[in-house]
Every structure is written in C-alpha cells, then in structure tokens.
Write a protein that holds these residues in place. Structure first.
Motif, PDB file in Angstrom:
ATOM      1  N   PHE A  96       0.854  -1.177   0.000  1.00 19.90           N
ATOM      2  CA  PHE A  96       0.000   0.000   0.000  1.00 19.90           C
ATOM      3  C   PHE A  96       0.893   1.231   0.000  1.00 19.90           C
ATOM      4  N   SER A  97       0.341   2.316  -0.472  1.00 17.46           N
ATOM      5  CA  SER A  97       1.067   3.577  -0.381  1.00 17.46           C
ATOM      6  C   SER A  97       0.307   4.489   0.577  1.00 17.46           C
ATOM      7  N   CYS A  98       1.010   5.436   1.115  1.00 17.67           N
ATOM      8  CA  CYS A  98       0.367   6.388   2.005  1.00 17.67           C
ATOM      9  C   CYS A  98       1.147   7.688   1.995  1.00 17.67           C
ATOM     10  N   SER A  99       0.458   8.730   2.326  1.00 14.89           N
ATOM     11  CA  SER A  99       1.084  10.029   2.535  1.00 14.89           C
ATOM     12  C   SER A  99       0.935  10.341   4.012  1.00 14.89           C
ATOM     13  N   ILE A 100       2.044  10.703   4.634  1.00 16.47           N
ATOM     14  CA  ILE A 100       2.022  10.960   6.068  1.00 16.47           C
ATOM     15  C   ILE A 100       2.464  12.387   6.327  1.00 16.47           C
ATOM     16  N   GLY A 101       1.636  13.106   7.011  1.00 11.90           N
ATOM     17  CA  GLY A 101       2.004  14.428   7.478  1.00 11.90           C
ATOM     18  C   GLY A 101       2.245  14.337   8.966  1.00 11.90           C
TER      19      GLY A 101
ATOM     20  N   LYS B 238       2.530  17.501   0.333  1.00  8.02           N
ATOM     21  CA  LYS B 238       3.805  17.537  -0.390  1.00  8.02           C
ATOM     22  C   LYS B 238       4.237  16.118  -0.747  1.00  8.02           C
ATOM     23  N   GLU B 239       4.124  15.198   0.202  1.00  8.27           N
ATOM     24  CA  GLU B 239       4.444  13.790  -0.065  1.00  8.27           C
ATOM     25  C   GLU B 239       3.557  13.230  -1.171  1.00  8.27           C
ATOM     26  N   LYS B 240       2.281  13.549  -1.104  1.00  8.65           N
ATOM     27  CA  LYS B 240       1.335  13.052  -2.094  1.00  8.65           C
ATOM     28  C   LYS B 240       1.704  13.581  -3.484  1.00  8.65           C
ATOM     29  N   GLU B 241       2.038  14.849  -3.564  1.00  9.40           N
ATOM     30  CA  GLU B 241       2.445  15.457  -4.836  1.00  9.40           C
ATOM     31  C   GLU B 241       3.709  14.789  -5.383  1.00  9.40           C
TER      32      GLU B 241
ATOM     33  N   TYR C  72       4.752  11.793  -4.764  1.00  9.08           N
ATOM     34  CA  TYR C  72       4.400  10.434  -5.173  1.00  9.08           C
ATOM     35  C   TYR C  72       3.861  10.439  -6.603  1.00  9.08           C
ATOM     36  N   TYR C  73       2.927  11.338  -6.892  1.00  9.30           N
ATOM     37  CA  TYR C  73       2.334  11.380  -8.230  1.00  9.30           C
ATOM     38  C   TYR C  73       3.331  11.881  -9.274  1.00  9.30           C
ATOM     39  N   GLN C  74       4.223  12.772  -8.899  1.00 11.04           N
ATOM     40  CA  GLN C  74       5.269  13.199  -9.830  1.00 11.04           C
ATOM     41  C   GLN C  74       6.165  12.027 -10.190  1.00 11.04           C
ATOM     42  N   ASN C  75       6.509  11.197  -9.206  1.00 11.87           N
ATOM     43  CA  ASN C  75       7.331  10.022  -9.470  1.00 11.87           C
ATOM     44  C   ASN C  75       6.606   9.030 -10.357  1.00 11.87           C
ATOM     45  N   LEU C  76       5.299   8.878 -10.169  1.00 10.25           N
ATOM     46  CA  LEU C  76       4.515   7.992 -11.041  1.00 10.25           C
ATOM     47  C   LEU C  76       4.550   8.489 -12.477  1.00 10.25           C
ATOM     48  N   ASP C  77       4.424   9.808 -12.677  1.00  8.03           N
ATOM     49  CA  ASP C  77       4.462  10.376 -14.008  1.00  8.03           C
ATOM     50  C   ASP C  77       5.814  10.150 -14.666  1.00  8.03           C
ATOM     51  N   THR C  78       6.876  10.197 -13.861  1.00  8.21           N
ATOM     52  CA  THR C  78       8.227   9.984 -14.367  1.00  8.21           C
ATOM     53  C   THR C  78       8.411   8.534 -14.846  1.00  8.21           C
ATOM     54  N   LEU C  79       7.759   7.602 -14.176  1.00 10.14           N
ATOM     55  CA  LEU C  79       7.900   6.188 -14.516  1.00 10.14           C
ATOM     56  C   LEU C  79       7.139   5.800 -15.778  1.00 10.14           C
TER      57      LEU C  79
END
Length: 75
Positions: free
Chosen positions: A33-38, A62-65, A67-74
């Motif tokens: 699972f993935s999660c964003s933790i503040g 910020k973590e969530k952003e 994460y999605y930037q890394n997905l776009d890179t992949l």
C-alpha cells in the motif's frame, strides 16, 4: 493513490516522531500500500494544535504530490 495520515505530538522529541513515522510507513508498505504521512511536533507549549495540523497537512500533501510526480516519471 493511497491513504493519508496525520500524526501530531507535543509529548515526544522530533527524532522519536520521525522514528514512529518511519515505522508506520514501513508497516503499510509491507502490504504493498502507499500512504502520505504528514507529521508535526512541538516542544513549544504556545503552539496550537491548529498550527500543528496545518504544518502536518502541508507535509502530507507535499508527499502526495511527490508520489504522483514520481509515477508520471515512470510512465
């Protein structure tokens, strides 16, 4: 996406809180699972929970952003 978590503490040191965040994240990721933790901590009794919540939310989003930037890179 994943779930979002916020951790607030005014009773432990920053190092302790970072350890808790790391352990929590690692436990979640064991199950794929993935999660964003503040998170936010305070050793200042004048700091309100509202201020801490705002800081924790900023970190979480910020973590969530990232994460999605890394997905776009992949892609």
């Amino acid at each position: 996406g994943g779930d979002e978590f916020i951790i607030l503490s005014n009773t432990c040191l920053e190092e302790e809180l970072l350890y808790i965040v790391k352990r929590f994240r690692s436990t979640i990721e064991k199950y794929n699972f993935s999660c964003s933790i503040g998170y936010s901590y305070s050793n200042n009794s004048n700091r309100s929970y509202q201020e801490m919540l705002i800081e924790a939310e900023k970190r979480m989003y910020k973590e969530k952003e990232e994460y999605y930037q890394n997905l776009d890179t992949l892609k």
